[in-house]
Write a protein that holds these residues in place. Structure first.
Motif: not given
Length: 284
Positions: A57, A61, A64, A111, A115, A119
């Motif tokens: 997760r 994240h 990004k 989550e 994510n 991304c």
């Protein structure tokens, strides 16, 4: 006017190199801007744990902001993709938890999917052998799926007394293979074989077991060498347009394409065409 200098304080807050990231609960390697995640518990067919869920997760994240990773491959070690949540390390403890802690867990797993979809890097899943439960969800949440004839994909939540609506399955799976086929898999939990999965559109292509990871990495390398800013826009629009009307989608794409026309990659492509050369994209 092209601005070549970017304020370093702006970069510091919006760029996070991940090529040297040291993973704890799976393998992570970056080569030629392609990051490869290998679930690495082959003795148990690569099940997920609370720790690996959380690290996956968090890594997706962070992607990004990673300008040194342009595409992702997800695979498993030892001839299997992922057998889902570890029976002893996840399923057993969940039985003893109350609703607040259970919701903490289900939100954490959801989550991960959020994510993966958020991304900007295209994700190519290389799937061999067992791909079950949460493993099937990770495969489903990828942008492209390369499988093998011997792969077995099962959304088996029904078989353990749970609903098929796990981690976005009821939203995403019907969009991949159709409502009726998704309903069958989610109601029964049966395994989807590789050849059937390719016919149904779950797999983009089938490969030989010994070649599936290399083929996925080749595709990821091609994507990483392309106009990666524009690829990120494509991924964003593919996801966001699920909730738009056709009119809204057309307007959103008009605005998105305008942004892409302002990139240097767009100019590079034109100049290469005029010069009868292959463009060398740089993702800006």
């Amino acid at each position: 006017m092209t601005v070549n200098h970017i304020d370093p304080t702006l970069l510091a807050g919006n760029r996070k190199p991940l090529a040297n990231y040291q993973a704890t609960h799976f393998l992570w390697e970056v080569k030629d801007k392609v990051g490869t995640i290998t679930l690495n518990r082959p003795d148990r067919k690569n099940p997920l744990t609370f720790d690996s869920y959380a690290e996956l997760r968090d890594l997706f994240h962070q992607l990004k902001w990673a300008d040194d990773v342009k595409a992702i491959v997800v695979t498993g070690a030892g001839g299997n993709f992922c057998s889902g949540g570890d029976v002893h390390e996840i399923i057993g403890p969940l039985v003893a938890l109350k609703a607040p802690e259970l919701l903490m867990f289900t939100r954490m797993t959801g989550e991960l999917v959020k994510n993966m979809r958020a991304c900007p890097q295209p994700i190519v899943a290389a799937i061999d052998g067992v791909c079950a439960g949460a493993g099937a969800i990770v495969a489903m949440s990828s942008d492209l799926r390369y499988g093998t004839a011997r792969s077995k994909t099962a959304f088996l939540f029904n078989r353990v007394g749970l609903a098929g609506c796990d981690m976005g399955a009821c939203a995403i799976l019907p969009r991949l293979i159709g409502q009726g086929r998704a309903s069958e898999l989610l109601y029964t939990g049966r395994s989807l074989g590789g050849e059937e999965g390719e016919r149904w559109g779950f797999f983009n292509r089938l490969c030989e077991p010994e070649a599936v990871v290399n083929e996925a990495q080749k595709m990821a390398a091609d994507l990483a060498a392309g106009p990666t800013f524009a690829n990120g826009i494509t991924k964003t629009m593919l996801h966001q347009e699920w909730a738009m009307t056709i009119e809204q989608a057309i307007e959103a794409e008009a605005q998105a394409q305008t942004i892409c026309m302002l990139t240097e990659d767009f100019t590079r492509a034109y100049e290469a065409f005029v010069a009868k050369q292959k463009p060398v994209f740089q993702g800006n």
